[in-house]
Design a protein around this motif. Structure first.
Motif, mmCIF file in Angstrom:
data_model
loop_
_atom_site.group_PDB
_atom_site.id
_atom_site.type_symbol
_atom_site.label_atom_id
_atom_site.label_comp_id
_atom_site.label_asym_id
_atom_site.label_seq_id
_atom_site.Cartn_x
_atom_site.Cartn_y
_atom_site.Cartn_z
ATOM 1 N N ARG A 127 -7.535 1.485 -1.487
ATOM 2 C CA ARG A 127 -7.232 0.817 -2.962
ATOM 3 C C ARG A 127 -8.589 -0.206 -2.716
ATOM 4 O O ARG A 127 -8.697 -0.526 -4.068
ATOM 5 N N LYS A 162 4.366 1.149 -4.515
ATOM 6 C CA LYS A 162 5.215 0.973 -5.021
ATOM 7 C C LYS A 162 4.805 0.693 -6.672
ATOM 8 O O LYS A 162 5.339 0.922 -7.629
ATOM 9 N N GLY A 163 3.545 0.028 -6.690
ATOM 10 C CA GLY A 163 3.165 -0.166 -8.041
ATOM 11 C C GLY A 163 2.819 1.121 -8.705
ATOM 12 O O GLY A 163 2.975 1.054 -9.933
ATOM 13 N N THR A 164 2.452 2.088 -8.035
ATOM 14 C CA THR A 164 1.995 3.419 -8.817
ATOM 15 C C THR A 164 3.245 3.860 -9.112
ATOM 16 O O THR A 164 3.335 4.291 -10.426
ATOM 17 N N ASN A 219 7.523 8.208 0.156
ATOM 18 C CA ASN A 219 6.223 8.544 -0.669
ATOM 19 C C ASN A 219 5.247 9.242 0.073
ATOM 20 O O ASN A 219 4.250 8.706 0.771
ATOM 21 N N GLY A 243 0.788 -1.119 -0.028
ATOM 22 C CA GLY A 243 -0.041 0.031 0.084
ATOM 23 C C GLY A 243 0.773 1.326 0.181
ATOM 24 O O GLY A 243 0.241 2.414 -0.019
HETATM 25 N N1 LIG Z 1 1.709 9.587 -2.632
HETATM 26 C C1 LIG Z 1 0.633 8.902 -2.395
HETATM 27 N N2 LIG Z 1 -0.384 9.699 -1.890
HETATM 28 C C2 LIG Z 1 -1.822 9.062 -1.860
HETATM 29 N N3 LIG Z 1 -2.003 7.896 -2.470
HETATM 30 C C3 LIG Z 1 -1.163 7.279 -2.917
HETATM 31 C C4 LIG Z 1 0.036 7.519 -2.940
HETATM 32 N N4 LIG Z 1 0.987 6.780 -3.780
HETATM 33 C C5 LIG Z 1 0.185 5.604 -4.004
HETATM 34 N N5 LIG Z 1 -1.025 6.043 -3.359
HETATM 35 C C6 LIG Z 1 -2.458 4.999 -3.618
HETATM 36 O O1 LIG Z 1 -2.150 4.150 -2.670
HETATM 37 C C7 LIG Z 1 -2.651 2.831 -3.083
HETATM 38 C C8 LIG Z 1 -1.718 1.914 -2.944
HETATM 39 O O2 LIG Z 1 -0.697 2.061 -3.944
HETATM 40 P P1 LIG Z 1 0.024 0.793 -4.747
HETATM 41 O O3 LIG Z 1 0.910 1.366 -5.835
HETATM 42 O O4 LIG Z 1 -1.121 -0.118 -5.139
HETATM 43 O O5 LIG Z 1 0.900 0.165 -3.519
HETATM 44 P P2 LIG Z 1 1.748 -1.141 -3.326
HETATM 45 O O6 LIG Z 1 2.156 -1.478 -4.700
HETATM 46 O O7 LIG Z 1 2.994 -0.634 -2.688
HETATM 47 O O8 LIG Z 1 1.146 -2.249 -2.594
HETATM 48 C C9 LIG Z 1 -3.260 3.175 -4.371
HETATM 49 O O9 LIG Z 1 -4.431 3.148 -4.402
HETATM 50 C C10 LIG Z 1 -2.544 4.344 -4.655
HETATM 51 O O10 LIG Z 1 -3.132 5.046 -5.906
#
Ligand SMILES: Nc1ncnc2c1ncn2[C@@H]1O[C@H](COP(=O)(O)OP(=O)(O)O)[C@@H](O)[C@H]1O
Ligand SMILES: Nc1nc2c(ncn2[C@@H]2O[C@H](COP(=O)(O)OP(=O)(O)O)[C@@H](O)[C@H]2O)c(=O)[nH]1
Length: 394
Positions: free
Chosen positions: A265, A145-147, A299, A142
């Motif tokens: 998410r 990373k993926g984003t 982040n 959460g």
């Molecule tokens: N800097 C940020 N501020 C707010 N929301 C974010 C931020 N970075 C990512 N998110 C949101 O947080 C959620 C988790 O991100 P994700 O990329 O799926 O995380 P991971 O791959 O690390 O599990 C997603 O809904 C994404 O849109």
């Protein structure tokens, strides 16, 4: 095997029989080491086979051979390098396909020997050009990373390729097999791990995840920089392997914010969310103190974090995509002979002294499993004075 082998090359003659199924009509088997330790040669099925001398039993054994094997060829020359790998150059093969490394005592091979409990060697193909180091990204569930990875791949599609992991967890609604993950059965994945097909694997949030050797090879072969999204345990394994990479840990601004993102998410059940949050605590501690990571990225604001990520990867200026190395388009001669001077391998046609090919090994990066990058290949008209005094090897 215990001790690191000391290599002395000793080409065997045609008709050699070692009691196994190696044959030398089409490929010259080669014995290495002052105790004759490694034998590389053609087998009846025309593939390249490797055997290792087992001193304790006083005979040749078939090791577990990891990595993609070279295609059969009409013979090869072999040069021991740094006591941990053997350079194998295939005769009559294109230069693009004909340069290989057999890793016999690298860190990766030693690790796999421990895991598999057998003698292990690993093939790795020499790849020209200077693809940048793979990027390992870790951080709690959460955190984003993926984003961040999606943003990078969208802005630089020809530069980065994602290493598609295997996992035993069920796909989420929007996830596609072979794109986000290779979704797989536990029993199948466990068998493939035993067979040495994985660079690393770990049990995360109750499921098995792993990076196959092939996942990284596919990206490297496309001439792209590989991005791995793996957990801290996986990052530790990769750190211990011979895959040289940049390690980045992504940290949330706070645990409260992490929880908010995970819930927003909306991809996990309550039970899974709680498990991920419990694990996040330990991941944060390990991420920040383990010495595995080269960089920690906070982040908080997504755009700022993305800019910082680009800075770390040297992408903040005017960036043009790294050009793929141009194919050399040359066949390695059937009657090639090899000389070595320092880190340079000189390939000649027979005893010719003109039109030579030089393999510069001083810029090599990474290694097994899969691909050894950074091979610098160029042609020279003739040997200059600086090349006098090299050692004739084969
Ligand atoms: N800097 C940020 N501020 C707010 N929301 C974010 C931020 N970075 C990512 N998110 C949101 O947080 C959620 C988790 O991100 P994700 O990329 O799926 O995380 P991971 O791959 O690390 O599990 C997603 O809904 C994404 O849109
Ligand atoms: N060791 C290892 N971890 C992985 C691999 N692929 C994904 N992971 C990690 O597994 C964890 C869970 O991933 P996922 O189920 O996609 O959930 P998410 O992190 O919440 O998006 C994350 O920490 C990933 O970084 C892998 O191949 N190896």
């Amino acid at each position: 095997m215990g001790e690191a082998p000391a290599f002395i090359e000793d080409d065997l003659q045609k008709g050699f029989s070692n009691g196994f199924d190696l044959k030398s009509e089409d490929a010259t088997p080669t014995v290495f080491g002052n105790k004759a330790q490694y034998l590389i040669g053609g087998a009846d099925d025309e593939s390249i086979r490797v055997q290792v001398l087992d001193h304790s039993r006083g005979g040749w054994v078939n090791p577990t051979v990891l990595g993609t094997k070279p295609k059969p060829c009409k013979g090869h020359s072999a040069v021991p390098l740094n006591e941990d790998r053997i350079l194998v150059i295939q005769k009559g093969t294109s230069l693009d396909d004909g340069v290989w490394f057999l890793e016999v005592d690298t860190q990766y091979v030693r690790e796999q020997r421990k895991i598999l409990g057998t003698e292990v060697v690993a093939w790795s193909k020499g790849v020209k050009g200077n693809a940048e180091k793979p990027v390992v990204i870790s951080g709690p569930s959460g955190v984003g990373k993926g984003t961040l990875i999606s943003m990078l791949m969208k802005e630089f599609p020809s530069m980065f390729g994602f290493s598609v992991s295997h996992t035993t967890r069920a796909p989420r609604n929007m996830e596609k097999d072979s794109i986000h993950y290779h979704f797989t059965e536990r029993s199948v994945m466990e068998k493939e791990i035993k067979d040495g097909k994985f660079l690393e694997f770990a049990s995360v949030h109750g499921n098995l995840y792993g990076t196959s050797v092939e996942a990284v090879e596919v990206v490297t072969d496309a001439g792209k920089r590989c991005i791995l999204d793996i957990d801290v345990q996986g990052a530790r394994s990769v750190r211990a392997s011979s895959l040289e990479a940049i390690f980045i840990f992504v940290s949330p601004p706070s645990m409260e914010e992490l929880e908010k993102r995970l819930r927003a998410r909306g991809t996990e059940t309550e039970e899974q969310i709680l498990k991920r949050l419990r694990n996040a605590q330990a991941e944060m501690e390990q991420g920040k103190s383990s010495g595995i990571f080269d960089h920690i990225l906070y982040n908080d604001n997504l755009e700022e974090c993305y800019e910082n990520l680009k800075k770390l990867l040297g992408l903040d200026g005017n960036v043009t995509a790294t050009p793929k190395s141009s194919p050399y388009g040359v066949d390695l001669p059937l009657d090639l002979s090899i000389s070595k001077i320092d880190q340079k391998i000189i390939i000649k046609r027979g005893s010719a002294t003109e039109n030579l090919i030089v393999l510069d090994l001083s810029t090599l990066k990474g290694g097994a499993p899969g691909r050894t990058r950074g091979l610098n290949v160029y042609a020279i008209d003739s040997l200059t004075d600086e090349l006098n005094g090299f050692n004739q090897l084969s």
